[in-house]
Design a protein around this motif. Structure first.
Motif, short mmCIF file in Angstrom:
data_model
loop_
_atom_site.label_atom_id
_atom_site.label_comp_id
_atom_site.label_asym_id
_atom_site.label_seq_id
_atom_site.Cartn_x
_atom_site.Cartn_y
_atom_site.Cartn_z
N ARG A 161 0.94 0.76 -6.05
CA ARG A 161 1.18 -0.67 -5.75
C ARG A 161 -0.08 -1.44 -6.13
NH1 ARG A 161 -1.00 -3.45 -1.30
NH2 ARG A 161 -2.04 -4.18 -3.15
N ASP A 252 -4.58 0.05 -2.87
CA ASP A 252 -3.32 -0.14 -3.62
C ASP A 252 -2.42 1.09 -3.64
OD1 ASP A 252 -4.43 -2.60 -3.83
OD2 ASP A 252 -4.41 -2.72 -6.01
N ASP A 275 -6.36 -2.70 1.79
CA ASP A 275 -5.21 -3.61 1.78
C ASP A 275 -4.68 -3.88 3.18
OD1 ASP A 275 -4.98 -3.77 -1.16
OD2 ASP A 275 -4.72 -1.62 -0.90
N ASN A 416 -1.50 -11.37 -4.61
CA ASN A 416 -2.30 -11.29 -5.84
C ASN A 416 -1.50 -10.63 -6.95
OD1 ASN A 416 -4.80 -12.26 -4.71
ND2 ASN A 416 -4.86 -10.34 -3.58
N ASN A 460 -9.75 -13.66 0.05
CA ASN A 460 -9.63 -12.36 -0.61
C ASN A 460 -10.52 -11.34 0.09
OD1 ASN A 460 -10.41 -10.24 -2.69
ND2 ASN A 460 -8.71 -11.29 -3.67
O1 OAA Z 1 -7.64 -6.93 -5.15
C1 OAA Z 1 -7.42 -8.00 -4.55
O2 OAA Z 1 -7.65 -9.10 -5.03
C2 OAA Z 1 -6.90 -7.95 -3.15
C3 OAA Z 1 -6.20 -6.69 -2.90
O3 OAA Z 1 -6.76 -5.71 -2.50
C4 OAA Z 1 -4.78 -6.60 -3.29
O4 OAA Z 1 -4.15 -7.63 -3.56
O5 OAA Z 1 -4.29 -5.47 -3.36
#
Ligand code: OAA
Ligand code: MG
Length: 588
Positions: A161, A252, A275, A416, A460
């Protein structure tokens, strides 16, 4: 008679000299003396640049590229060629560089990783380590192939993800690389102590499976027991190789693994899930700061979440902790939170299929409600938080309603990259008549309304994970309890100035993120020693001095012992078979 014998200790060989030139480290900043001593005089142009002048040259080149993806490729190439210069460029231009090396461009880079990836020329973090499910039983050996030994932090993904973009398999490598570059750029963690890893268990992304450029395993994802055994082996191998205190940041992973793995490993290893926990802390910080604008105490707010995944559950849990700290009961705190997922409002006794256990905590005793619009209309929340990567989820109706229900509605569109945000900054400001406190996960440009410039905040997790990582590494924290993230959130919220608040901003400016992260690390250092969570002894008395003294420095180091005395005393250099070989000379 004097007798000299040569002890065979080669120091600089011709091969090394060529390496120096091909991986120029300081490049054109080498002085004449250095060039002469290294045998590269004449191989670089005569004009010698200071590092500051090199920054200027880099920026000139950077601006010549028109697309953000080309800028990403250029600047990541610099990371590979000249690490110190890269970090100086990035730290001096954070607001400009973050959207390139991080969200949103890093998302695009991941989608195009097959085009971008080239054979590593050096082992900077720009490449990372790929470990596949076929390496099972040999994960430790693969870790041993990474040439740096003093690793303190790993960011790992299985690519399922990536941001809000879905399953990108090994193309997800851009994320651990990007996150770790922010460890250094935002918090001064030493880059040689960082290791980006992709655990490639396959991908279910049909497009990638057919993509001739795809760099990962061409097979469907492995799941179940084999997946779990692979992850267990990885965790064991990482601490066997680098020590029990090695920080392992999960990034992710799919929802179904993210929560499970966090619960499984958080008591056994030094680990967190960015996350869930990083996003939670940055959002909680924004909400805590927003209270100073809206004037509504935290526990009097009503929150509606669009999404009930990693970020939503993480944020909601931390907000509950913060409300309890304010003096509310757990039940009252939980009752302030309403969550909407793809099937509508999460309610107790949800028909058909029920709800997963982590969502169950936030299920409302209410009849089912189908859409977010209806929920907003019904609940009249003070804040809406979007974290489900459904672009446009904050509709015109929702934003207009928020403006009607509140003097200062709080609107966080956190998904995002930018293309996945629930609404744009412009929509939020326009439809609430400029009244809203707005933050997004990826950057939006300021909006001008009635001659007034409204600057959106960037909620963020980059405001949180670098500072947390720095404190954890320096203090030798063994496990990371939830309180660390609450403290980090409070530290961040405490750094929002009156002036920021007066401008509707709930985060400090991005350009200050280095100082902000350092301050978070200092506050956390104080907390972890007091809470008995630190293992670095003796305990440093002055935590601020301790943290600041450990920060990575982008100045070039002279790697020759004494530039004006070469070869140094006791060293003799000769040519042998086309190589320059320098040896220690010992006198007997
Ligand atoms: O990477 C980023 O900007 C924030 C984050 O961890 C995501 O959206 O998975
Ligand atoms: Mg992430």
């Amino acid at each position: 008679m004097r007798l000299y014998i040569f002890v065979l200790t080669p120091i600089v060989s011709m091969k090394r000299i060529w390496e120096l030139l091909r991986e120029p480290l300081a490049g054109r900043a080498f002085t004449v003396k250095e060039r002469q001593m290294l045998g590269i005089h004449g191989l670089l142009p005569p004009s010698i640049l200071s590092q500051g002048e090199q920054v200027f040259v880099v920026m000139q080149n950077f601006f010549r590229y028109e697309s953000d993806l080309d800028r990403y490729i250029y600047i990541m190439g610099l990371l590979e060629r000249n690490e110190k210069l890269f970090y100086r460029v990035v730290t001096e231009n954070l607001e400009l560089m973050m959207p390139i090396i991080y969200t949103p461009t890093v998302g695009l880079a991941c989608q195009k990783y097959g085009l971008i990836f080239r054979k590593p020329r050096s082992f900077s973090i720009s490449r990372g380590l790929f470990i596949t499910i076929n390496d099972m039983d040999h994960v430790y050996d693969i870790l041993c192939n990474w040439p740096e030994h003093d690793i303190k932090a790993i960011v790992v993904t299985d690519g399922e993800r990536i941001l809000g973009l879905g399953d990108l398999g090994s193309y997800g490598m851009g994320i651990p690389v990007g996150k770790l570059s922010l460890y250094t750029a935002c918090a001064g963690v030493k880059p040689n102590q960082c290791l980006p890893i992709v655990l490639d268990v396959g991908t279910n992304n049909e497009t990638l499976l057919k993509d001739p450029l795809y760099i990962g395993l061409r097979q469907k994802r492995v799941s179940g027991e084999v997946y779990d055994a692979f992850l267990d082996e990885f965790m064991r191998a990482a601490v066997k190789r680098y020590g029990q205190n090695t920080l392992i940041q999960f990034e992710d992973f799919g929802n179904h693994n993210a929560f499970r793995l966090l619960e499984k490993y958080r008591g056994l290893y030094c680990t967190f899930n960015d996350d869930i926990q990083g996003t939670a802390a940055v959002t909680a910080a924004g909400i805590i700061a927003s209270v100073k604008i809206t004037g509504t105490p935290l526990s009097q707010n009503t929150f509606v979440f669009q999404g009930a995944g990693e970020a939503a559950i993480g944020i909601a849990s931390l907000l509950v902790l913060a409300m309890i700290e304010e003096g509310t009961s757990t039940e009252q705190a939980v009752s302030r939170i309403w969550m909407v997922d793809s099937r509508g409002l999460i309610v107790k006794d949800r028909p058909k299929g029920g709800i997963t256990s982590h969502k169950a905590r936030f299920a409302q005793p209410h009849v089912p409600v189908d859409t977010l619009e209806e929920v907003v209309h019904l609940v009249k929340p003070t804040a809406i938080i979007g974290v489900a990567a459904v672009p446009g989820a904050f509709t015109e109706q929702i934003l207009t309603d928020m403006g009607k229900f509140n003097d200062r509605p709080v609107i966080f569109a956190l998904s995002n990259p930018t293309s996945k945000a629930e609404c744009t900054a412009e929509q939020a400001y326009t439809l609430t008549k400029g009244k809203c406190v707005f933050a997004s996960g990826s950057p939006f440009k300021p909006v001008t309304m009635n001659g007034q410039k409204l600057t959106p905040g960037q909620g963020n997790n980059a405001y949180i994970f670098p500072g947390v990582a720095l404190a954890v590494i320096l203090c030798g924290v063994r496990h990371i309890p939830e309180e660390i993230f609450l403290k980090a959130a409070e530290s961040l919220a405490g750094q929002v100035t009156k002036e920021n608040l007066a401008n509707g901003l709930v985060y400090p400016p991005l350009n200050d993120i280095r100082e902000v992260s350092t301050k978070i690390a200092i506050d956390l250092a104080k907390f972890v020693y007091q809470a008995g969570l630190a293992s670095t002894y003796p305990e440093p008395q002055d935590k601020e001095e301790f943290v600041r003294s450990q920060l990575y420095n982008t100045d070039y180091e002279s790697f020759l012992p004494d530039l004006y005395d070469w070869p140094p005393p006791g060293i003799q250099c000769t040519y042998e078979d086309g190589n320059v070989v320098c040896r220690k000379v010992s006198r007997i």
